[in-house]
Scaffold this motif. Structure first.
Motif, mmCIF file in Angstrom:
data_model
loop_
_atom_site.group_PDB
_atom_site.id
_atom_site.type_symbol
_atom_site.label_atom_id
_atom_site.label_comp_id
_atom_site.label_asym_id
_atom_site.label_seq_id
_atom_site.Cartn_x
_atom_site.Cartn_y
_atom_site.Cartn_z
ATOM 1 N N ALA A 1 -59.889 48.845 13.152
ATOM 2 C CA ALA A 1 -58.740 49.014 12.858
ATOM 3 C C ALA A 1 -58.307 48.995 11.234
ATOM 4 O O ALA A 1 -57.436 49.865 10.916
ATOM 5 N N ALA A 2 -59.068 48.707 10.275
ATOM 6 C CA ALA A 2 -58.988 49.045 8.717
ATOM 7 C C ALA A 2 -59.124 50.838 8.643
ATOM 8 O O ALA A 2 -58.263 51.119 8.049
ATOM 9 N N ASP A 3 -60.054 51.370 9.201
ATOM 10 C CA ASP A 3 -60.269 52.620 9.100
ATOM 11 C C ASP A 3 -58.801 53.354 9.707
ATOM 12 O O ASP A 3 -58.649 54.543 9.262
ATOM 13 N N LEU A 4 -58.216 52.800 10.580
ATOM 14 C CA LEU A 4 -56.970 53.536 11.376
ATOM 15 C C LEU A 4 -55.923 53.007 10.638
ATOM 16 O O LEU A 4 -54.768 53.405 10.817
ATOM 17 N N GLY A 5 -55.923 52.147 9.362
ATOM 18 C CA GLY A 5 -54.988 51.689 8.430
ATOM 19 C C GLY A 5 -54.261 50.517 8.966
ATOM 20 O O GLY A 5 -53.087 50.242 8.478
ATOM 21 N N PHE A 6 -54.924 49.561 9.702
ATOM 22 C CA PHE A 6 -54.248 48.361 9.997
ATOM 23 C C PHE A 6 -55.227 47.270 9.441
ATOM 24 O O PHE A 6 -56.221 47.123 9.671
ATOM 25 N N SER A 7 -54.515 46.440 8.686
ATOM 26 C CA SER A 7 -55.213 45.026 8.100
ATOM 27 C C SER A 7 -55.202 44.080 9.341
ATOM 28 O O SER A 7 -54.794 44.268 10.514
ATOM 29 N N GLU A 8 -56.049 43.053 8.967
ATOM 30 C CA GLU A 8 -56.410 41.931 10.143
ATOM 31 C C GLU A 8 -55.154 41.244 10.553
ATOM 32 O O GLU A 8 -55.066 41.071 11.976
ATOM 33 N N LYS A 9 -53.930 41.199 9.705
ATOM 34 C CA LYS A 9 -52.774 40.582 10.077
ATOM 35 C C LYS A 9 -52.024 41.410 11.111
ATOM 36 O O LYS A 9 -51.332 40.921 11.774
ATOM 37 N N GLN A 10 -52.290 42.813 11.146
ATOM 38 C CA GLN A 10 -51.727 43.688 12.110
ATOM 39 C C GLN A 10 -52.420 43.793 13.424
ATOM 40 O O GLN A 10 -51.982 44.682 14.149
ATOM 41 N N ILE A 11 -53.265 43.076 13.559
ATOM 42 C CA ILE A 11 -54.243 43.406 14.937
ATOM 43 C C ILE A 11 -53.486 42.394 15.944
ATOM 44 O O ILE A 11 -53.579 40.997 15.412
ATOM 45 N N ASP A 12 -53.047 42.694 16.928
ATOM 46 C CA ASP A 12 -52.782 41.583 17.987
ATOM 47 C C ASP A 12 -54.051 41.766 18.878
ATOM 48 O O ASP A 12 -54.287 42.556 19.804
ATOM 49 N N PHE A 13 -54.865 40.455 18.677
ATOM 50 C CA PHE A 13 -55.831 40.530 19.844
ATOM 51 C C PHE A 13 -55.430 39.978 21.113
ATOM 52 O O PHE A 13 -54.652 38.726 21.192
ATOM 53 N N GLU B 1 -65.478 41.463 14.545
ATOM 54 C CA GLU B 1 -65.537 42.286 13.252
ATOM 55 C C GLU B 1 -65.743 43.643 13.477
ATOM 56 O O GLU B 1 -65.074 44.737 12.743
ATOM 57 N N ILE B 2 -66.307 44.151 14.479
ATOM 58 C CA ILE B 2 -66.098 45.761 14.915
ATOM 59 C C ILE B 2 -64.776 46.248 15.062
ATOM 60 O O ILE B 2 -64.433 47.323 14.384
ATOM 61 N N ALA B 3 -64.029 45.259 15.572
ATOM 62 C CA ALA B 3 -62.413 45.652 16.042
ATOM 63 C C ALA B 3 -61.975 45.862 14.776
ATOM 64 O O ALA B 3 -61.102 46.576 14.393
ATOM 65 N N LYS B 4 -62.224 44.730 13.705
ATOM 66 C CA LYS B 4 -61.459 44.711 12.425
ATOM 67 C C LYS B 4 -61.745 45.903 11.625
ATOM 68 O O LYS B 4 -61.101 46.375 10.769
ATOM 69 N N MET B 5 -63.330 46.346 11.486
ATOM 70 C CA MET B 5 -63.426 47.611 11.043
ATOM 71 C C MET B 5 -63.020 48.796 11.377
ATOM 72 O O MET B 5 -62.283 49.675 10.442
ATOM 73 N N SER C 1 -66.944 36.026 8.950
ATOM 74 C CA SER C 1 -65.644 36.799 8.949
ATOM 75 C C SER C 1 -65.337 37.635 7.635
ATOM 76 O O SER C 1 -65.123 37.170 6.612
ATOM 77 N N GLY C 2 -65.319 38.948 7.957
ATOM 78 C CA GLY C 2 -65.305 39.807 6.482
ATOM 79 C C GLY C 2 -63.930 40.559 6.576
ATOM 80 O O GLY C 2 -63.147 40.231 7.375
ATOM 81 N N THR C 3 -63.526 41.109 5.392
ATOM 82 C CA THR C 3 -62.293 41.743 5.116
ATOM 83 C C THR C 3 -62.799 43.171 4.850
ATOM 84 O O THR C 3 -63.812 43.506 4.025
#
Ligand code: GLU
Length: 303
Positions: A99-111, A93-97, A41-43
């Motif tokens: 989201a990060a480029d769109l300006g959202f941290s992992e905590k801001q992702i509602d899976f 992980e793809i989703a997190k990558m 699990s990456g950041t």
């Protein structure tokens, strides 16, 4: 009350060891082992001041969270730990990558768990902002949703019981009971007359795996990447035949008319493929269940 074989076995397990997660749970684990969440699990560096002329993104920015549709019962790809509720795997992980480029941290992702048969509806009606879940790009689906990618290419294969020597490939399923899920491309393929299979249609792959383990079907068909995850969980009982018979290029699904978002997601994929985040994530997830790493081609197609 009459109990099925699995339910009865689970009742015994529960009584003996109180291991509730071993007998199912929200994520729909496929049987006797809840493994699948123990992966990389990456950041990823979160971009700031993202301004894109995308209606979907603007809405997400206002809400300060982004809603991402994923799978929950595909170990090493999209898997929700029934005990913690945490999602993990390559698609996560793809989703997190992205989201990060769109300006959202992992905590801001509602899976949100979205199974195959409702993907198009969810995406088209704004139920999710984008979707990452072993989603094959094809022309039929492009009538309803947009795609960025492909970020990976799988192929339909067969999962069988380890002691089954008769099913050697798609040419050997004549008269056999093959399970797959509604709304998936491998189900459409295996239903073709040329295979002569008797198909069982379920809502989740984990349900098909249960059917295979209890002997009510002879094989499960879907993408090799997914099947390898189930086989890795139960290597003493299951094996993948290893003769892929379709090509399944995976795309990120999104609103068909939001071209700006599609371009931004395409760029995000290219960015993380180039900076090795992609390879690191791959090797720590899919690589662990036996899928060989192949670098995706960039630049990705635009349409
Ligand atoms: N990749 C195939 C599809 O999109 C099968 C896997 C799935 O159902 O997600 O239909």
């Amino acid at each position: 009350m009459r109990m099925g074989k699995t339910a009865a076995a689970c009742a015994v397990v529960l009584a003996l060891a109180a291991t509730a997660t071993a007998c199912g749970g929200e994520a729909g684990t496929a049987g006797d082992k809840p493994a699948g969440g123990d992966v990389f699990s990456g950041t990823y560096k979160v971009a700031s001041d993202v301004t894109i002329d995308s209606p979907v993104l603007k809405k997400a920015q206002k809400a300060k969270k982004i809603t991402v549709g994923v799978k929950a019962d595909q170990p090493f790809l999209g898997f929700k730990d029934p005990a913690t509720g945490t999602y993990s795997g390559f698609d996560i992980e793809i989703a997190k990558m992205i989201a990060a480029d769109l300006g959202f941290s992992e905590k801001q992702i509602d899976f949100q768990t979205v199974d195959s048969n409702v993907r198009e509806t969810k995406i088209a009606h704004g139920g999710v902002d984008f979707y990452v879940g072993t989603y094959t790009i094809n022309d039929e689906r492009k009538k309803q949703v947009g795609f960025a990618g492909p970020y990976y290419t799988a192929g339909a294969d067969l999962l069988v019981r380890k002691d089954d020597k008769a099913i050697t490939g798609p040419e050997a399923v004549k008269g056999k009971k093959v399970c797959s899920i509604v709304g998936s491309t491998p189900l459409q393929e295996i239903k073709k007359d040329k295979y002569g299979a008797e198909t069982t249609e379920m809502g989740k792959y984990s349900e098909c795996v249960k059917n295979l383990l209890d002997g009510s079907v002879d094989a499960v068909t879907t993408d090799d990447a997914i099947l390898k995850g189930y086989a890795a969980q139960r290597s003493e009982k299951l094996r993948v035949v290893g003769k892929p018979f379709t090509k399944e290029p995976y795309g990120v699904g999104l609103n068909k008319d939001d071209k700006a978002l599609r371009e931004a997601i395409t760029k995000a994929l290219e960015n993380h493929i180039k900076n090795s985040d992609y390879q690191k994530a791959y090797e720590g997830t899919l690589g662990k269940s036996g899928s060989k790493y192949v670098a995706p081609q960039t630049p990705l197609p635009r349409y």
